[in-house]
Design a protein around this motif. Structure first.
Motif, PDB file in Angstrom:
ATOM      1  N   ASP A 207     -28.422  23.143 -58.766  1.00 41.23           N
ATOM      2  CA  ASP A 207     -27.823  21.874 -58.324  1.00 41.23           C
ATOM      3  C   ASP A 207     -28.336  20.659 -59.085  1.00 41.23           C
ATOM      4  OD1 ASP A 207     -26.380  23.261 -56.438  1.00 41.23           O
ATOM      5  OD2 ASP A 207     -27.897  23.027 -54.890  1.00 41.23           O
ATOM      6  N   ALA A 211     -33.256  17.688 -57.825  1.00 38.82           N
ATOM      7  CA  ALA A 211     -32.897  18.144 -56.485  1.00 38.82           C
ATOM      8  C   ALA A 211     -33.582  19.468 -56.174  1.00 38.82           C
ATOM      9  CB  ALA A 211     -31.383  18.292 -56.364  1.00 38.82           C
ATOM     10  N   ASP A 212     -33.499  20.423 -57.082  1.00 35.60           N
ATOM     11  CA  ASP A 212     -34.079  21.739 -56.814  1.00 35.60           C
ATOM     12  C   ASP A 212     -35.606  21.692 -56.825  1.00 35.60           C
ATOM     13  OD1 ASP A 212     -31.747  23.236 -56.289  1.00 35.60           O
ATOM     14  OD2 ASP A 212     -31.263  23.247 -58.418  1.00 35.60           O
ATOM     15  N   GLY A 214     -37.200  19.185 -55.855  1.00 37.56           N
ATOM     16  CA  GLY A 214     -37.474  18.583 -54.545  1.00 37.56           C
ATOM     17  C   GLY A 214     -37.587  19.638 -53.454  1.00 37.56           C
ATOM     18  N   HIS A 215     -36.708  20.667 -53.506  1.00 36.06           N
ATOM     19  CA  HIS A 215     -36.784  21.751 -52.505  1.00 36.06           C
ATOM     20  C   HIS A 215     -38.114  22.497 -52.625  1.00 36.06           C
ATOM     21  CE1 HIS A 215     -32.709  20.849 -51.729  1.00 36.06           C
ATOM     22  NE2 HIS A 215     -32.193  21.465 -52.774  1.00 36.06           N
ATOM     23  N   GLY A 252     -30.258  15.730 -63.400  1.00 39.03           N
ATOM     24  CA  GLY A 252     -29.493  15.876 -62.168  1.00 39.03           C
ATOM     25  C   GLY A 252     -28.136  16.533 -62.324  1.00 39.03           C
ATOM     26  N   GLN A 308     -28.536  10.222 -59.971  1.00 32.31           N
ATOM     27  CA  GLN A 308     -28.301  11.355 -59.070  1.00 32.31           C
ATOM     28  C   GLN A 308     -29.413  12.375 -59.261  1.00 32.31           C
ATOM     29  OE1 GLN A 308     -24.533  12.889 -60.533  1.00 32.31           O
ATOM     30  NE2 GLN A 308     -25.572  14.092 -62.090  1.00 32.31           N
ATOM     31  N   HIS A 309     -29.828  12.977 -58.151  1.00 32.87           N
ATOM     32  CA  HIS A 309     -30.835  14.040 -58.232  1.00 32.87           C
ATOM     33  C   HIS A 309     -30.172  15.389 -58.447  1.00 32.87           C
ATOM     34  CE1 HIS A 309     -34.736  12.158 -56.878  1.00 32.87           C
ATOM     35  NE2 HIS A 309     -33.871  11.166 -56.846  1.00 32.87           N
ATOM     36  N   GLY A 310     -28.926  15.485 -57.963  1.00 32.09           N
ATOM     37  CA  GLY A 310     -28.237  16.767 -58.085  1.00 32.09           C
ATOM     38  C   GLY A 310     -26.993  16.786 -57.227  1.00 32.09           C
ATOM     39  N   TYR A 311     -26.364  17.954 -57.207  1.00 37.88           N
ATOM     40  CA  TYR A 311     -25.087  18.120 -56.518  1.00 37.88           C
ATOM     41  C   TYR A 311     -25.310  18.537 -55.070  1.00 37.88           C
ATOM     42  CZ  TYR A 311     -20.301  19.548 -55.662  1.00 37.88           C
ATOM     43  OH  TYR A 311     -19.046  19.658 -55.139  1.00 37.88           O
ATOM     44  N   GLU A 312     -24.511  17.988 -54.173  1.00 41.45           N
ATOM     45  CA  GLU A 312     -24.576  18.399 -52.771  1.00 41.45           C
ATOM     46  C   GLU A 312     -23.153  18.458 -52.215  1.00 41.45           C
ATOM     47  OE1 GLU A 312     -26.696  16.727 -48.979  1.00 41.45           O
ATOM     48  OE2 GLU A 312     -27.875  16.216 -50.741  1.00 41.45           O
ATOM     49  N   ARG A 315     -21.081  15.703 -49.486  1.00 37.50           N
ATOM     50  CA  ARG A 315     -21.621  14.358 -49.565  1.00 37.50           C
ATOM     51  C   ARG A 315     -20.539  13.409 -50.046  1.00 37.50           C
ATOM     52  NH1 ARG A 315     -27.143  13.381 -52.623  1.00 37.50           N
ATOM     53  NH2 ARG A 315     -25.801  13.618 -54.420  1.00 37.50           N
TER      54      ARG A 315
END
Ligand code: ADP
Ligand code: MG
Length: 315
Positions: A207, A211-212, A214-215, A252, A308-312, A315
């Motif tokens: 993603d 973002a990833d 971050g997880h 991102g 953007q950090h990534g896809y969601e 949203r």
């Protein structure tokens, strides 16, 4: 072609393995899990127009549907063994299914994965794959093992698929290398297996890196610093985009299917040896720090705020 003819054509081409006691054709498959191993299970869906552009060739859809799933097993350090395939198709297009299987089964063969079952239904085009693999107990690469002071690493290059998508969205044909990275990602199976016992945590980047990552940081209870100037770029990406756009795509963009992992600094040589063994390049891109924030730095301490950090979804 009707449902059962389609299933028969899939069954005729699916390879098997010695540990498949019963494959396609019954109500459930029967599989022999090696004693002392954990079963690793992952599933991912590809929807047309969301996960792949409408003009994607059927063999690329097949390849990618399996690749994104194998990437999840790679991120666990697991060795793939079996998969199931749930196909939703607007019509019983036998030729489309044959071309789809060309891509799907080519990648399955590369990794000795047996297609052992699935479902075939009518509806908007959607492909759901479940993969099963095995991993030695205690050696799986989880998200929750990163420690403050660990190095942060990435495999391969970042931003290629997102670059292809941006070129496609702009109405042009994407540069061929970049488009191939979007259509036919490489699951880093050998690297994941080689990192088991060396890396402290791992996630695959689907993603977007930030973002990833971050997880991974939330699972581990740590923060991270990423050096943008260290992010590995392919020659095509570097040649066709400004540094600023490149950073946005790499940090991102998503659809990379590279492994983002952490390891203690004293394991750096072991990481490089594992990467050589797997034939997959790796790059150190930052470090794990105290706190909960994922920060991207342009230089030593110059923080960069990504658009953007990534896809969601939703949203
Ligand atoms: P059921 O009615 O029990 O759900 P199906 O008629 O859907 O069974 O499927 C018959 C057999 O074919 C099952 O073994 C199933 O796993 C297999 N199968 C169906 N669709 C696929 C597919 N797309 N890929 C692989 N195997 C499939
Ligand atoms: Mg069914």
């Amino acid at each position: 072609m009707a449902e059962f003819d389609l299933i028969a054509s899939i069954r005729a081409r699916a390879a098997t393995r010695g540990d498949v006691v019963l494959g396609i054709g019954d109500d459930a498959a029967l599989l022999r899990v090696p004693t002392g191993r954990l079963l690793a299970v992952a599933t991912d869906t590809l929807n047309i127009g969301v996960h792949f552009p409408e003009d994607t060739l059927p063999d690329a859809v097949g390849w990618k549907a399996l690749a994104v799933n194998l990437s999840d097993l790679a991120a666990m350090g697991a060795t793939p063994a079996w998969c199931t395939l749930s196909l939703s198709l607007p019509e019983g297009d036998a030729l489309w299914v044959e071309r789809f299987l060309d891509g799907f089964l080519a990648l399955a063969r590369d990794h000795d994965v047996a297609l052992v079952g699935g479902d075939t239904t009518r509806g908007p085009m959607s492909v759901c794959v479940t993969v099963h693999g095995v991993v030695e107990e205690g050696r799986a690469l989880r998200r929750d093992g990163a420690r403050v002071g660990d190095d942060l690493w990435i495999s391969g290059t970042l931003g290629d698929a997102a670059a292809a998508l941006s070129q496609w969205r702009a109405g042009g044909a994407a540069e061929p290398f970049l488009r191939a990275r979007l259509d036919r990602p490489t699951p880093r199976i050998a690297l994941g297996a080689a990192l088991a016992g060396i890396a402290t945590a791992c996630i695959d980047v689907s993603d977007g890196l930030l973002a990833d990552l971050g997880h991974l940081c939330i699972a581990s209870g740590v923060g991270a610093e990423v050096r943008l100037d260290a992010l590995p770029a392919s020659p095509a990406l570097a040649a066709l985009f400004t540094d600023e756009t490149r950073h946005v795509l790499q940090a991102g963009g998503g659809d990379d299917y590279e492994l983002c992992f952490t390891a203690a600094p004293e394991q750096a040589e072991a990481v490089r040896t594992a990467a050589d063994l797997a034939g997959t390049p790796v790059t150190r891109i930052g470090r794990i720090v105290d706190g909960a924030a994922v920060r991207a730095l342009l230089a030593e301490s110059n923080e960069w705020t990504p658009p953007q950090h990534g896809y969601e979804h939703f949203r």
